[in-house]
Write a protein that holds these residues in place. Structure first.
Motif, PDB file in Angstrom:
ATOM      1  N   TRP A 181      47.900  24.829  63.809  1.00  0.00           N
ATOM      2  CA  TRP A 181      47.454  23.457  64.087  1.00  0.00           C
ATOM      3  C   TRP A 181      48.116  22.477  63.111  1.00  0.00           C
ATOM      4  CZ3 TRP A 181      42.881  20.474  62.008  1.00  0.00           C
ATOM      5  CH2 TRP A 181      42.602  19.346  62.806  1.00  0.00           C
ATOM      6  N   LEU A 182      48.670  21.399  63.639  1.00  0.00           N
ATOM      7  CA  LEU A 182      49.296  20.328  62.847  1.00  0.00           C
ATOM      8  C   LEU A 182      50.424  20.826  61.939  1.00  0.00           C
ATOM      9  CD1 LEU A 182      46.216  18.064  61.990  1.00  0.00           C
ATOM     10  CD2 LEU A 182      48.153  17.492  63.452  1.00  0.00           C
ATOM     11  N   CYS A 183      51.086  21.879  62.390  1.00  0.00           N
ATOM     12  CA  CYS A 183      52.251  22.340  61.612  1.00  0.00           C
ATOM     13  C   CYS A 183      53.394  21.348  61.763  1.00  0.00           C
ATOM     14  CB  CYS A 183      52.701  23.717  62.097  1.00  0.00           C
ATOM     15  SG  CYS A 183      51.680  25.019  61.425  1.00  0.00           S
ATOM     16  N   GLY A 184      54.152  21.226  60.713  1.00  0.00           N
ATOM     17  CA  GLY A 184      55.314  20.341  60.747  1.00  0.00           C
ATOM     18  C   GLY A 184      56.526  21.055  60.182  1.00  0.00           C
ATOM     19  N   TYR A 185      57.426  20.263  59.609  1.00  0.00           N
ATOM     20  CA  TYR A 185      58.698  20.820  59.124  1.00  0.00           C
ATOM     21  C   TYR A 185      58.859  20.500  57.649  1.00  0.00           C
ATOM     22  CZ  TYR A 185      59.334  21.371  64.056  1.00  0.00           C
ATOM     23  OH  TYR A 185      59.141  21.754  65.360  1.00  0.00           O
ATOM     24  N   GLU A 186      59.380  21.469  56.900  1.00  0.00           N
ATOM     25  CA  GLU A 186      59.477  21.231  55.452  1.00  0.00           C
ATOM     26  C   GLU A 186      60.903  20.985  54.992  1.00  0.00           C
ATOM     27  OE1 GLU A 186      57.383  24.865  54.457  1.00  0.00           O
ATOM     28  OE2 GLU A 186      59.197  25.664  53.529  1.00  0.00           O
ATOM     29  N   LEU A 187      60.983  20.313  53.859  1.00  0.00           N
ATOM     30  CA  LEU A 187      62.285  19.947  53.305  1.00  0.00           C
ATOM     31  C   LEU A 187      62.990  21.129  52.647  1.00  0.00           C
ATOM     32  CD1 LEU A 187      61.400  16.474  51.796  1.00  0.00           C
ATOM     33  CD2 LEU A 187      63.415  16.896  53.197  1.00  0.00           C
ATOM     34  N   ALA A 188      62.217  22.063  52.114  1.00  0.00           N
ATOM     35  CA  ALA A 188      62.822  23.192  51.407  1.00  0.00           C
ATOM     36  C   ALA A 188      63.805  23.902  52.332  1.00  0.00           C
ATOM     37  CB  ALA A 188      61.737  24.147  50.930  1.00  0.00           C
ATOM     38  N   ASN A 189      65.008  24.125  51.802  1.00  0.00           N
ATOM     39  CA  ASN A 189      66.037  24.839  52.556  1.00  0.00           C
ATOM     40  C   ASN A 189      66.633  24.060  53.728  1.00  0.00           C
ATOM     41  OD1 ASN A 189      67.336  27.091  51.899  1.00  0.00           O
ATOM     42  ND2 ASN A 189      66.105  28.463  53.188  1.00  0.00           N
ATOM     43  N   SER A 190      66.389  22.767  53.779  1.00  0.00           N
ATOM     44  CA  SER A 190      66.842  21.979  54.939  1.00  0.00           C
ATOM     45  C   SER A 190      68.192  21.315  54.676  1.00  0.00           C
ATOM     46  CB  SER A 190      65.818  20.882  55.237  1.00  0.00           C
ATOM     47  OG  SER A 190      65.841  19.927  54.193  1.00  0.00           O
ATOM     48  N   THR A 191      68.767  20.798  55.753  1.00  0.00           N
ATOM     49  CA  THR A 191      69.958  19.949  55.647  1.00  0.00           C
ATOM     50  C   THR A 191      69.529  18.517  55.939  1.00  0.00           C
ATOM     51  OG1 THR A 191      71.446  21.717  56.297  1.00  0.00           O
ATOM     52  CG2 THR A 191      72.235  19.473  56.652  1.00  0.00           C
ATOM     53  N   VAL A 192      69.834  17.624  54.996  1.00  0.00           N
ATOM     54  CA  VAL A 192      69.489  16.216  55.177  1.00  0.00           C
ATOM     55  C   VAL A 192      70.768  15.431  55.460  1.00  0.00           C
ATOM     56  CG1 VAL A 192      68.602  14.143  54.026  1.00  0.00           C
ATOM     57  CG2 VAL A 192      67.436  16.331  53.728  1.00  0.00           C
ATOM     58  N   GLY A 193      70.762  14.696  56.557  1.00  0.00           N
ATOM     59  CA  GLY A 193      71.924  13.884  56.932  1.00  0.00           C
ATOM     60  C   GLY A 193      71.663  12.417  56.628  1.00  0.00           C
ATOM     61  N   ILE A 194      72.686  11.748  56.127  1.00  0.00           N
ATOM     62  CA  ILE A 194      72.566  10.319  55.816  1.00  0.00           C
ATOM     63  C   ILE A 194      73.607   9.560  56.640  1.00  0.00           C
ATOM     64  CG2 ILE A 194      72.734   8.585  53.979  1.00  0.00           C
ATOM     65  CD1 ILE A 194      71.989  10.908  52.024  1.00  0.00           C
ATOM     66  N   LEU A 195      73.130   8.628  57.421  1.00  0.00           N
ATOM     67  CA  LEU A 195      74.034   7.815  58.233  1.00  0.00           C
ATOM     68  C   LEU A 195      74.272   6.506  57.490  1.00  0.00           C
ATOM     69  CD1 LEU A 195      75.569   7.015  60.757  1.00  0.00           C
ATOM     70  CD2 LEU A 195      73.416   6.655  61.930  1.00  0.00           C
ATOM     71  N   GLY A 196      75.429   6.383  56.854  1.00  0.00           N
ATOM     72  CA  GLY A 196      75.745   5.206  56.049  1.00  0.00           C
ATOM     73  C   GLY A 196      75.417   5.460  54.596  1.00  0.00           C
ATOM     74  N   LEU A 197      76.416   5.933  53.842  1.00  0.00           N
ATOM     75  CA  LEU A 197      76.134   6.296  52.439  1.00  0.00           C
ATOM     76  C   LEU A 197      76.424   5.119  51.512  1.00  0.00           C
ATOM     77  CD1 LEU A 197      75.203   8.743  50.724  1.00  0.00           C
ATOM     78  CD2 LEU A 197      77.607   9.158  50.217  1.00  0.00           C
ATOM     79  N   GLY A 198      75.352   4.628  50.900  1.00  0.00           N
ATOM     80  CA  GLY A 198      75.479   3.555  49.910  1.00  0.00           C
ATOM     81  C   GLY A 198      74.446   3.815  48.833  1.00  0.00           C
ATOM     82  N   ARG A 199      74.117   2.749  48.091  1.00  0.00           N
ATOM     83  CA  ARG A 199      73.136   2.895  47.006  1.00  0.00           C
ATOM     84  C   ARG A 199      71.824   3.490  47.494  1.00  0.00           C
ATOM     85  NH1 ARG A 199      75.299  -2.368  46.256  1.00  0.00           N
ATOM     86  NH2 ARG A 199      73.962  -2.905  47.999  1.00  0.00           N
ATOM     87  N   ILE A 200      71.356   3.014  48.654  1.00  0.00           N
ATOM     88  CA  ILE A 200      70.031   3.453  49.117  1.00  0.00           C
ATOM     89  C   ILE A 200      70.076   4.919  49.554  1.00  0.00           C
ATOM     90  CG2 ILE A 200      68.248   3.082  50.884  1.00  0.00           C
ATOM     91  CD1 ILE A 200      68.772   0.046  50.555  1.00  0.00           C
ATOM     92  N   GLY A 201      71.134   5.306  50.252  1.00  0.00           N
ATOM     93  CA  GLY A 201      71.277   6.707  50.672  1.00  0.00           C
ATOM     94  C   GLY A 201      71.288   7.641  49.474  1.00  0.00           C
ATOM     95  N   ILE A 202      72.009   7.240  48.436  1.00  0.00           N
ATOM     96  CA  ILE A 202      72.072   8.053  47.212  1.00  0.00           C
ATOM     97  C   ILE A 202      70.675   8.163  46.585  1.00  0.00           C
ATOM     98  CG2 ILE A 202      72.958   8.105  44.822  1.00  0.00           C
ATOM     99  CD1 ILE A 202      75.142   8.762  46.796  1.00  0.00           C
ATOM    100  N   ALA A 203      69.991   7.023  46.506  1.00  0.00           N
ATOM    101  CA  ALA A 203      68.649   7.018  45.881  1.00  0.00           C
ATOM    102  C   ALA A 203      67.664   7.879  46.675  1.00  0.00           C
ATOM    103  CB  ALA A 203      68.148   5.586  45.764  1.00  0.00           C
ATOM    104  N   ILE A 204      67.811   7.899  47.976  1.00  0.00           N
ATOM    105  CA  ILE A 204      66.935   8.750  48.806  1.00  0.00           C
ATOM    106  C   ILE A 204      67.249  10.224  48.505  1.00  0.00           C
ATOM    107  CG2 ILE A 204      66.433   9.496  51.187  1.00  0.00           C
ATOM    108  CD1 ILE A 204      67.055   6.553  52.036  1.00  0.00           C
TER     109      ILE A 204
END
Ligand SMILES: O=C(O)C(=O)CO
Length: 364
Positions: A181-204
């Motif tokens: 119930w209410l399972c979601g997805y975790e960040l551990a071991n994931s691939t994170v994509g950034i569309l438009g790499l600038g200061r904010i993308g880096i900080a995220i």
């Protein structure tokens, strides 16, 4: 705002410091007329008041100035301090007239400004070059932390289904502990994509790294190796970004090139388990295509801090979806950041009016 006694004494010393005759002459002769289109946070207003350099009128409200009123108020001003809800186009610049030489927006985004109109030059009827040549200040950097922080919060809220979960807890849906119930997805071991790499993308990315993200990938108009190195991000094509990302964060500016770039073509290549996050501008997303991707399970969820239009009408189909979290454009909304934006916008305006380089000037 409360100041210590020492701070008050310091301010008083500055306020009553005697002016030399030439400084006095300069100050008196350069008082500029300015219109401020919104009740901006106090730090910026203090800077304008204490400068002695401007005589300003303010739309003293938390809501936008009506367009008709704005068109009247800008007539003859030397400077304009606006926020992102004001469309700065030919109509407004014509209404302001030739005195307007400096525009300062309290925002990092500048898609509400018509850049060609601001720098416009053309031949008039006697073939003399007419040049608006308006200089523009904006507020990058001071909001990077707040926006990155909110992006992470929105990502986790969406991927771990926090809004659904609190709703269930409050409304009696919490029957018992259930295995999926209410399972979601975790960040551990994931691939994170950034569309438009600038200061904010880096900080995220810097904030997401401690969550044990496996890999960062990004796409942009061209590779940005010096930035990518900070987060060890790999440059990929838009297609690869869509295919590989478990979490896709949109961080690009809205330009004619990025308008509607997140559309069926992108969503259809994404994983069914992927989470899409947008804290840049609503215009980069085709919302009909996003609705389809979310409602058919093409992607798992979306977190949006920005939409088209803003506010998004409460009967908009995206609001009917449990897997879509929508915030009312609050990424930079911390007291510290909004005050810093206000102060920077005021300092940009004053520097521009003095004919000096602005702390943050937009190259048109
Ligand atoms: O400054 C901007 O452009 C914003 O969107 C504020 O969050």
């Amino acid at each position: 705002m409360w100041c210590s006694r020492a701070a008050v004494r310091r301010l008083q010393r500055v306020a009553v410091a005697p002016l030399t005759v030439s400084a006095m002459h300069k100050t008196m002769s350069t008082v500029s007329r300015v219109y401020v289109t919104r009740q901006i946070p106090p730090e910026g207003l203090e800077i304008l008041r204490k400068s002695g350099q401007v005589q300003f009128e303010l739309w003293n409200s938390d809501d936008p100035v009506p367009r008709e009123e704005l068109l009247k108020k800008v007539k003859g001003v030397d400077g304009l301090l606006c926020v992102l809800t004001e469309k700065i186009d030919a109509e407004l610049l014509d209404a302001a007239g030739p005195n307007l030489k400096v525009l300062s927006t309290m925002s990092v985004g500048f898609d509400h400004l018509s850049q060609p109109e601001l720098k416009k030059s053309e031949l008039n009827f006697v073939c003399v070059c007419f040049l608006r040549g308006i200089r523009v200040g904006y507020t990058p950097e001071v909001l990077t932390d707040a926006v990155a922080e909110l992006t992470v919060a929105l990502l986790l809220t969406t991927s771990r289904r926090l809004i659904e979960a609190t709703h269930e807890a409050k409304t009696g849906g919490w029957g018992t502990w259930r295995t999926l119930w209410l399972c979601g997805y975790e960040l551990a071991n994931s691939t994170v994509g950034i569309l438009g790499l600038g200061r904010i993308g880096i900080a995220i990315a810097e904030r997401l790294k401690p969550f044990k993200v496996k890999k960062f990938i990004y796409t942009d108009v061209a590779p940005r190796p010096e930035l990518a190195e900070i987060i060890q991000a790999e440059y990929v094509s838009m297609d690869e970004l869509a295919k590989q990302s478990d979490f896709l964060a949109v961080c690009c500016a809205l330009t004619p090139e990025t308008q509607g770039i997140c559309n069926h073509n992108l969503f259809s290549k994404m994983k069914n388990t992927a989470i899409f996050i947008n804290t840049s501008r609503g215009g980069v997303v085709n919302q009909e295509d996003l609705y389809e991707a979310l409602s058919t399970g093409q992607i798992a969820g979306a977190g949006l801090d920005v939409t088209t239009p803003e506010p998004l009408p409460t009967n908009h189909p995206l609001f009917t979806l449990k897997n879509c979290v929508i915030l009312p454009h609050i990424a930079s909304a911390s007291y510290t950041t909004r005050n810093a934006m206000s102060a920077l916008a005021a300092n940009n305006l004053l520097a521009g009016l003095r004919g000096e380089p602005m702390p943050k000037e937009l190259k048109l």
